[in-house]
Write a protein that holds these residues in place. Sequence first.
Motif, PDB file in Angstrom:
ATOM      1  N   HIS A  12       0.814  -1.222   0.000  1.00 23.38           N
ATOM      2  CA  HIS A  12       0.000   0.000   0.000  1.00 23.38           C
ATOM      3  C   HIS A  12       0.848   1.272   0.000  1.00 23.38           C
ATOM      4  CE1 HIS A  12       1.268  -0.734   4.098  1.00 23.38           C
ATOM      5  NE2 HIS A  12       1.092   0.558   4.333  1.00 23.38           N
ATOM      6  N   VAL A  13       2.172   1.149   0.015  1.00 24.70           N
ATOM      7  CA  VAL A  13       3.046   2.320   0.153  1.00 24.70           C
ATOM      8  C   VAL A  13       2.973   3.198  -1.097  1.00 24.70           C
ATOM      9  CG1 VAL A  13       5.437   3.092   0.364  1.00 24.70           C
ATOM     10  CG2 VAL A  13       4.594   1.204   1.793  1.00 24.70           C
ATOM     11  N   LYS A  14       2.767   4.491  -0.867  1.00 26.87           N
ATOM     12  CA  LYS A  14       2.698   5.473  -1.951  1.00 26.87           C
ATOM     13  C   LYS A  14       3.829   6.493  -1.884  1.00 26.87           C
ATOM     14  CE  LYS A  14      -2.357   5.225  -2.088  1.00 26.87           C
ATOM     15  NZ  LYS A  14      -3.625   6.006  -1.908  1.00 26.87           N
ATOM     16  N   ASP A  15       4.464   6.588  -0.714  1.00 29.12           N
ATOM     17  CA  ASP A  15       5.564   7.543  -0.526  1.00 29.12           C
ATOM     18  C   ASP A  15       6.775   6.807   0.024  1.00 29.12           C
ATOM     19  OD1 ASP A  15       4.335  10.100  -1.308  1.00 29.12           O
ATOM     20  OD2 ASP A  15       2.997   9.718   0.386  1.00 29.12           O
ATOM     21  N   TRP A  16       7.871   6.854  -0.704  1.00 25.53           N
ATOM     22  CA  TRP A  16       9.097   6.124  -0.372  1.00 25.53           C
ATOM     23  C   TRP A  16      10.151   7.134   0.075  1.00 25.53           C
ATOM     24  CZ3 TRP A  16       8.421   0.874  -0.876  1.00 25.53           C
ATOM     25  CH2 TRP A  16       7.310   0.468  -1.633  1.00 25.53           C
ATOM     26  N   PRO A 109       6.044   2.548  -7.203  1.00 24.68           N
ATOM     27  CA  PRO A 109       4.818   3.325  -7.413  1.00 24.68           C
ATOM     28  C   PRO A 109       4.727   4.491  -6.438  1.00 24.68           C
ATOM     29  CG  PRO A 109       4.331   1.334  -6.174  1.00 24.68           C
ATOM     30  CD  PRO A 109       5.783   1.250  -6.557  1.00 24.68           C
ATOM     31  N   GLY A 110       4.359   5.658  -6.927  1.00 25.29           N
ATOM     32  CA  GLY A 110       4.199   6.804  -6.042  1.00 25.29           C
ATOM     33  C   GLY A 110       5.409   7.722  -6.032  1.00 25.29           C
ATOM     34  N   ARG A 111       5.519   8.507  -4.964  1.00 29.47           N
ATOM     35  CA  ARG A 111       6.565   9.522  -4.859  1.00 29.47           C
ATOM     36  C   ARG A 111       7.791   8.981  -4.116  1.00 29.47           C
ATOM     37  NH1 ARG A 111       3.546  14.507  -2.144  1.00 29.47           N
ATOM     38  NH2 ARG A 111       2.954  12.835  -0.686  1.00 29.47           N
ATOM     39  N   LYS A 112       8.938   9.588  -4.422  1.00 31.08           N
ATOM     40  CA  LYS A 112      10.187   9.203  -3.760  1.00 31.08           C
ATOM     41  C   LYS A 112      10.892  10.449  -3.248  1.00 31.08           C
ATOM     42  CE  LYS A 112       9.349   6.219  -7.296  1.00 31.08           C
ATOM     43  NZ  LYS A 112       8.963   6.429  -8.719  1.00 31.08           N
ATOM     44  N   ASN A 169       0.885   5.243   4.734  1.00 25.48           N
ATOM     45  CA  ASN A 169       1.093   5.093   3.293  1.00 25.48           C
ATOM     46  C   ASN A 169       2.553   5.294   2.891  1.00 25.48           C
ATOM     47  OD1 ASN A 169      -1.673   4.700   2.871  1.00 25.48           O
ATOM     48  ND2 ASN A 169      -2.040   6.895   2.615  1.00 25.48           N
TER      49      ASN A 169
END
Length: 234
Positions: A12-16, A109-112, A169
């Motif tokens: 479910h992670v969207k922000d790394w 997936p998502g922001r880093k 998240n």
Amino acid sequence: MIDHAPDTRLAHVKDWVFDLDNTLYPSGSNLFSQIGDKMTLFIRELLQVEEEEATKLRRDLYLEYGTTLAGLMARYDIDANAFLDKVHDIDYSWIDADPRLGDMIAGLPGRKFIFTNGDRKHAERTARQLGILDHFDDIFDIVAADLVPKPAREPYDKFMALHKIAGPNAAMFEDLPRNLIEPKKLGMQTVLIVPKNLEEEVGEAIHNTNPYEHDYIDFVTDDIGGFLGDILGK
């Protein structure tokens, strides 16, 4: 890989969120040791002391205040910009480009983000040398944190508010266990990056603690690229 292949907890992670030094590049490189030497030299010149005394003070300040910079500011009211410029005047060619790591970060997936106790210029130079700079949405540095370093709670709160990040998240990658305590409290999944030879190199890297004993550490790996590859199924 030392421990814990990624599982559904990361689905479910969207922000790394990645620490920089000794996390995005191997702790065995000569990069951070150069910074340590520069810090010692700064203290020697500031206080007119011998190298042994300056080295001890550097380590003592780091342990007490979170960073040597924070300690020097508290005790000696130094100019932070002068310190940051001096200690990051190093040779970045000691680290090699890491296309594999770049591919893995780009594929997440998502922001880093890079979240570092260093400054933006150092983070940009390091990430550029690694060939991964363009894969990040932003860098949150010690200046953005108002010079308050990890592991204090304040920089985490400021970083998450700035980028509207919800802890559950997000995932945080760090080489220092104490810097994962607050992220875990905020609901993040936490990943500790350890040296390749954990038993031999445990030392300062994890402050002589056993990473498997801490409930605020969800995953432990000695291969960040491989760990990210497992997340992506590569």
